[in-house]
Design an enzyme around this catalytic site. Structure first.
Site, PDB file in Angstrom:
ATOM      1  N   LYS A 132       0.843  -1.203   0.000  1.00  0.00           N
ATOM      2  CA  LYS A 132       0.000   0.000   0.000  1.00  0.00           C
ATOM      3  C   LYS A 132       0.873   1.246   0.000  1.00  0.00           C
ATOM      4  O   LYS A 132       0.638   2.179  -0.777  1.00  0.00           O
ATOM      5  CB  LYS A 132      -0.863   0.002   1.249  1.00  0.00           C
ATOM      6  CG  LYS A 132      -1.469   1.347   1.613  1.00  0.00           C
ATOM      7  CD  LYS A 132      -2.396   1.294   2.803  1.00  0.00           C
ATOM      8  CE  LYS A 132      -1.697   1.479   4.102  1.00  0.00           C
ATOM      9  NZ  LYS A 132      -1.380   2.879   4.461  1.00  0.00           N
ATOM     10  N   ASN A 133       1.917   1.253   0.830  1.00  0.00           N
ATOM     11  CA  ASN A 133       2.702   2.481   1.023  1.00  0.00           C
ATOM     12  C   ASN A 133       3.722   2.723  -0.076  1.00  0.00           C
ATOM     13  O   ASN A 133       4.394   3.752  -0.078  1.00  0.00           O
ATOM     14  CB  ASN A 133       3.356   2.492   2.412  1.00  0.00           C
ATOM     15  CG  ASN A 133       2.304   2.636   3.504  1.00  0.00           C
ATOM     16  OD1 ASN A 133       1.136   2.914   3.214  1.00  0.00           O
ATOM     17  ND2 ASN A 133       2.707   2.415   4.733  1.00  0.00           N
TER      18      ASN A 133
ATOM     19  N   ARG B 164      -5.295  10.410   4.070  1.00  0.00           N
ATOM     20  CA  ARG B 164      -4.191  11.332   4.332  1.00  0.00           C
ATOM     21  C   ARG B 164      -3.228  11.367   3.151  1.00  0.00           C
ATOM     22  O   ARG B 164      -2.636  12.403   2.847  1.00  0.00           O
ATOM     23  CB  ARG B 164      -3.465  10.899   5.604  1.00  0.00           C
ATOM     24  CG  ARG B 164      -2.212  11.651   5.800  1.00  0.00           C
ATOM     25  CD  ARG B 164      -1.464  11.294   7.033  1.00  0.00           C
ATOM     26  NE  ARG B 164      -0.156  11.887   6.957  1.00  0.00           N
ATOM     27  CZ  ARG B 164       0.102  13.167   7.208  1.00  0.00           C
ATOM     28  NH1 ARG B 164      -0.883  13.969   7.560  1.00  0.00           N
ATOM     29  NH2 ARG B 164       1.319  13.640   7.105  1.00  0.00           N
TER      30      ARG B 164
ATOM     31  N   CYS C  23      -5.734  11.835  12.388  1.00  0.00           N
ATOM     32  CA  CYS C  23      -6.429  10.550  12.308  1.00  0.00           C
ATOM     33  C   CYS C  23      -6.288   9.905  13.674  1.00  0.00           C
ATOM     34  O   CYS C  23      -5.853  10.520  14.632  1.00  0.00           O
ATOM     35  CB  CYS C  23      -5.807   9.690  11.215  1.00  0.00           C
ATOM     36  SG  CYS C  23      -4.159   9.190  11.631  1.00  0.00           S
TER      37      CYS C  23
ATOM     38  N   ARG D 149      -0.918  14.343  12.732  1.00  0.00           N
ATOM     39  CA  ARG D 149      -0.471  14.195  11.342  1.00  0.00           C
ATOM     40  C   ARG D 149      -0.307  15.570  10.649  1.00  0.00           C
ATOM     41  O   ARG D 149      -0.920  15.863   9.627  1.00  0.00           O
ATOM     42  CB  ARG D 149      -1.423  13.325  10.532  1.00  0.00           C
ATOM     43  CG  ARG D 149      -1.811  12.008  11.149  1.00  0.00           C
ATOM     44  CD  ARG D 149      -0.678  11.031  11.347  1.00  0.00           C
ATOM     45  NE  ARG D 149      -0.095  10.499  10.136  1.00  0.00           N
ATOM     46  CZ  ARG D 149      -0.577   9.450   9.476  1.00  0.00           C
ATOM     47  NH1 ARG D 149      -1.661   8.866   9.898  1.00  0.00           N
ATOM     48  NH2 ARG D 149       0.051   9.009   8.393  1.00  0.00           N
ATOM     49  N   PRO D 150       0.473  16.481  11.215  1.00  0.00           N
ATOM     50  CA  PRO D 150       0.673  17.783  10.569  1.00  0.00           C
ATOM     51  C   PRO D 150       1.382  17.628   9.219  1.00  0.00           C
ATOM     52  O   PRO D 150       1.898  16.548   8.903  1.00  0.00           O
ATOM     53  CB  PRO D 150       1.559  18.535  11.567  1.00  0.00           C
ATOM     54  CG  PRO D 150       2.197  17.501  12.387  1.00  0.00           C
ATOM     55  CD  PRO D 150       1.269  16.340  12.437  1.00  0.00           C
TER      56      PRO D 150
ATOM     57  N   ASP E 241       4.652   0.827  12.053  1.00  0.00           N
ATOM     58  CA  ASP E 241       3.473   0.112  11.541  1.00  0.00           C
ATOM     59  C   ASP E 241       3.425  -1.341  12.010  1.00  0.00           C
ATOM     60  O   ASP E 241       2.439  -2.027  11.730  1.00  0.00           O
ATOM     61  CB  ASP E 241       3.452   0.151  10.008  1.00  0.00           C
ATOM     62  CG  ASP E 241       3.229   1.554   9.500  1.00  0.00           C
ATOM     63  OD1 ASP E 241       3.411   1.789   8.306  1.00  0.00           O
ATOM     64  OD2 ASP E 241       2.892   2.435  10.312  1.00  0.00           O
TER      65      ASP E 241
ATOM     66  N   ARG F 127      -8.156  -1.105   4.745  1.00  0.00           N
ATOM     67  CA  ARG F 127      -7.371  -0.018   4.151  1.00  0.00           C
ATOM     68  C   ARG F 127      -6.000  -0.535   3.716  1.00  0.00           C
ATOM     69  O   ARG F 127      -5.432  -0.058   2.741  1.00  0.00           O
ATOM     70  CB  ARG F 127      -7.172   1.126   5.151  1.00  0.00           C
ATOM     71  CG  ARG F 127      -8.461   1.781   5.591  1.00  0.00           C
ATOM     72  CD  ARG F 127      -8.226   3.009   6.431  1.00  0.00           C
ATOM     73  NE  ARG F 127      -7.427   3.993   5.710  1.00  0.00           N
ATOM     74  CZ  ARG F 127      -7.226   5.222   6.152  1.00  0.00           C
ATOM     75  NH1 ARG F 127      -7.720   5.610   7.304  1.00  0.00           N
ATOM     76  NH2 ARG F 127      -6.509   6.085   5.455  1.00  0.00           N
TER      77      ARG F 127
HETATM   78  C1  EPZ Z   1       3.950   7.094   6.167  1.00  0.00           C
HETATM   79  O1  EPZ Z   1       3.111   8.078   6.743  1.00  0.00           O
HETATM   80  C2  EPZ Z   1       3.109   5.832   6.088  1.00  0.00           C
HETATM   81  N1  EPZ Z   1       1.955   6.052   5.215  1.00  0.00           N
HETATM   82  C3  EPZ Z   1       2.636   5.428   7.488  1.00  0.00           C
HETATM   83  O2  EPZ Z   1       1.911   4.215   7.373  1.00  0.00           O
HETATM   84  C4  EPZ Z   1       3.871   5.185   8.353  1.00  0.00           C
HETATM   85  O3  EPZ Z   1       3.465   4.881   9.665  1.00  0.00           O
HETATM   86  C5  EPZ Z   1       4.747   6.448   8.356  1.00  0.00           C
HETATM   87  O4  EPZ Z   1       5.089   6.820   7.004  1.00  0.00           O
HETATM   88  C6  EPZ Z   1       6.044   6.229   9.133  1.00  0.00           C
HETATM   89  O5  EPZ Z   1       6.751   5.167   8.585  1.00  0.00           O
HETATM   90  C7  EPZ Z   1       2.138   6.014   3.876  1.00  0.00           C
HETATM   91  O6  EPZ Z   1       3.228   5.830   3.376  1.00  0.00           O
HETATM   92  C8  EPZ Z   1       0.906   6.191   3.044  1.00  0.00           C
HETATM   93  P1  EPZ Z   1       5.784  10.580   8.374  1.00  0.00           P
HETATM   94  P2  EPZ Z   1       3.603   9.631   6.807  1.00  0.00           P
HETATM   95  O7  EPZ Z   1       5.589  11.841   7.611  1.00  0.00           O
HETATM   96  O8  EPZ Z   1       4.306   9.985   5.566  1.00  0.00           O
HETATM   97  C9  EPZ Z   1       5.243  13.741  11.844  1.00  0.00           C
HETATM   98  C10 EPZ Z   1       0.149   2.711   7.769  1.00  0.00           C
HETATM   99  O9  EPZ Z   1      -0.326   2.172   8.787  1.00  0.00           O
HETATM  100  N2  EPZ Z   1       5.145  14.710  10.749  1.00  0.00           N
HETATM  101  O10 EPZ Z   1       7.100   9.872   8.263  1.00  0.00           O
HETATM  102  O11 EPZ Z   1       2.445  10.452   7.215  1.00  0.00           O
HETATM  103  C11 EPZ Z   1       4.055  12.794  11.869  1.00  0.00           C
HETATM  104  O12 EPZ Z   1       2.969  13.384  12.563  1.00  0.00           O
HETATM  105  C12 EPZ Z   1       0.527   4.185   7.800  1.00  0.00           C
HETATM  106  O13 EPZ Z   1       0.346   2.125   6.672  1.00  0.00           O
HETATM  107  C13 EPZ Z   1       5.186  16.063  11.072  1.00  0.00           C
HETATM  108  O14 EPZ Z   1       5.302  16.451  12.239  1.00  0.00           O
HETATM  109  O15 EPZ Z   1       4.638   9.550   8.028  1.00  0.00           O
HETATM  110  C14 EPZ Z   1       4.615  11.599  12.585  1.00  0.00           C
HETATM  111  O16 EPZ Z   1       4.596  11.834  13.976  1.00  0.00           O
HETATM  112  C15 EPZ Z   1       0.300   4.821   9.159  1.00  0.00           C
HETATM  113  N3  EPZ Z   1       5.090  16.975  10.062  1.00  0.00           N
HETATM  114  C16 EPZ Z   1       6.063  11.546  12.082  1.00  0.00           C
HETATM  115  O17 EPZ Z   1       6.358  12.863  11.590  1.00  0.00           O
HETATM  116  C17 EPZ Z   1       4.960  16.586   8.749  1.00  0.00           C
HETATM  117  O18 EPZ Z   1       4.882  17.478   7.866  1.00  0.00           O
HETATM  118  C18 EPZ Z   1       6.295  10.550  10.955  1.00  0.00           C
HETATM  119  O19 EPZ Z   1       5.418  10.879   9.912  1.00  0.00           O
HETATM  120  C19 EPZ Z   1       4.907  15.209   8.447  1.00  0.00           C
HETATM  121  C20 EPZ Z   1       5.011  14.293   9.469  1.00  0.00           C
END
Ligand code: EPZ
Length: 422
Positions: free
Chosen positions: A22-23, A92, A116, A121-122, A305, A397
């Site tokens: 998916k990712n 998202r 979520c 998720r900023p 995850d 999902r």
């Molecule tokens: C991706 O989400 C994955 N989703 C998530 O999988 C996964 O948990 C995550 O990466 C971490 O590996 C997809 O690829 C579609 P991040 P993403 O930006 O990109 C904070 C699943 O279950 N952050 O690396 O949203 C954020 O809040 C999902 O398959 C900011 O603060 O993850 C989090 O605490 C869940 N500002 C941390 O960084 C930003 O602009 C990591 O988020 C972006 C993120």
């Protein structure tokens, strides 16, 4: 509402082939709009998040359809650069479209994807990265207006290695004349897969999987046929299902080299894991031993995850486990229902302390998020009696018919659709 009904106690045995990721698929679907050419995503998993992303692409004017397991994306008719608010809130990953839309139209309008179940998720890291490419961004009433008239190649530094922000800025840069260097990027395997897809389209991206990615802008990209990488989280979840039931399974289509942190933790719990090039076997002990501690980290650390699934295993292990969730601020939603099944989990902020118990008892539980729902399902595989997992559509999902996969390995599990107001 979808529910899963599970009668625990069966050992999982047999063979199963892992579906693709998916990712990896979601950012690749966004990247497909960087050209007018048609993209054929081969062996694309049937997941609701993929469906939602397809709906968003259609709203922008693309044609998206399935031909068997192939997802065909034809962006020729794309007209819109405004993300539909209702769909953007539903998934998202719609934020991944920001970069490609800017690359193509030099302007974009999106709404905040919103938080979520696992956190706020900023998107500040996404917007900060795009600003460093010269995009001017202002927000008005929850709508983000981006003007890319003066976008240009250059240096981008991320304060935190965000997966989505890395992917977004990669895609924003591929058509910018000159060299863009991204510093302190995420190193997830799905980013390496996105790089491979972009380069197949004719881009020139190097360094994915390391701390620095370099993009040499090109004039145009073409549509391609591409098979996304296997899903390492689905593979890890199925290994955890065998582990919690004292089972023995062979999984095919496994990205073995990307799963070492998960293998290491399962071995610490006394599972015997044998790795081949693209497959893995797991033989579980009668009873799992508690790992001392688990810290989720960006890749190649332990993946967030897989935290919920390992927490479910630890509820029945001998000894005490400590899990620290360093990536998301609210990702222990599954602990309450595990305790209702007889587990002993104490959550304090980003830390969960788990005292292993002899037995769990089936009861009615509720999936609050995708991976938490999978964790409750795993607990139900071992619990005495019947476990009902409500809101199982959340599991859909990221897992293609999870109940069918588990049943094929001997689990007593079925899905029911019940009419309800949710
Ligand atoms: C991706 O989400 C994955 N989703 C998530 O999988 C996964 O948990 C995550 O990466 C971490 O590996 C997809 O690829 C579609 P991040 P993403 O930006 O990109 C904070 C699943 O279950 N952050 O690396 O949203 C954020 O809040 C999902 O398959 C900011 O603060 O993850 C989090 O605490 C869940 N500002 C941390 O960084 C930003 O602009 C990591 O988020 C972006 C993120």
């Amino acid at each position: 509402m979808e529910i899963l009904c599970i009668h625990g106690g069966r050992r999982l045995t047999g063979e199963w082939t892992v579906h693709n990721a998916k990712n990896a698929v979601l950012p690749i679907m966004a990247a497909a709009i960087l050209t007018d050419g048609k993209t054929m995503l081969e062996d694309c998993p049937m997941l609701s998040d993929v469906g939602y992303m397809g709906d968003i692409l259609c709203t922008l004017g693309c044609d998206v359809r399935r031909e068997g397991r192939t997802l065909v994306i034809d962006p020729q008719g794309i007209v819109g650069y405004e993300m539909p608010d209702d769909l953007a809130k539903k998934i998202r990953s719609s934020i991944f479209l920001l970069g490609p839309i800017l690359a193509r139209f030099r302007k974009a309008t999106v709404t905040f994807p919103g938080g979520c179940e696992i956190g706020l998720r900023p998107i500040d890291l996404h917007l900060g990265g795009l600003r460093q490419l010269g995009v001017t961004i202002h927000e008005e009433g929850g709508v983000i207006h981006c003007d890319g008239k003066h976008m240009k190649a250059g240096n981008v530094h991320f304060d935190y290695p965000s997966v989505g922000a890395t992917e977004n800025v990669m895609m924003a840069a591929v058509l910018l004349r000159g060299r863009t260097v991204l510093h302190n990027v995420a190193r997830e395997p799905e980013i390496v897969d996105l790089q491979a897809f972009l380069n197949r389209m004719g881009a020139n991206v190097q360094g994915a999987g390391t701390h620095t990615i370099t993009v040499e802008g090109v004039r145009r990209l073409g549509g391609v046929s591409y098979t996304p990488m296997p899903d390492r989280i689905v593979a890890g979840t199925m290994m955890a299902a065998a582990a919690i039931t004292g089972g023995s399974v062979l999984l095919r289509n496994v990205p073995v080299e990307d799963m070492q942190a998960v293998f290491s933790k399962l071995r610490e719990m006394d599972c015997v894991i044998t790795e081949k090039e693209r497959s893995v076997t797991l033989h579980a002990p009668e009873r799992l031993r508690a790992f001392a501690q688990l810290q989720t980290q960006p890749h190649p650390g332990f993946p967030t995850d897989m935290q919920a699934q390992l927490l479910a295993l630890s509820t029945l292990a001998t000894g005490t486990s400590v899990l620290v969730e360093n990536v998301f601020e609210n990702r222990f939603g599954h602990a309450g229902d595990l305790n209702r099944m007889g587990a002993n989990v104490l959550v304090n902020g980003r830390t969960a302390v788990v005292q292993g118990v002899e037995r769990l008892y089936g009861t009615r539980v509720v999936a609050r998020d995708l991976r938490g729902g999978a964790a409750l399902t795993l607990a139900g595989l071992k619990a005495r009696g019947e476990t009902i997992v409500e809101q199982a559509q959340l599991i859909d999902r990221g897992y293609e018919h999870l109940e069918t996969a588990l049943a094929s390995l001997g689990a007593e599990i079925r899905r029911e659709h019940i009419l309800s107001d949710t």
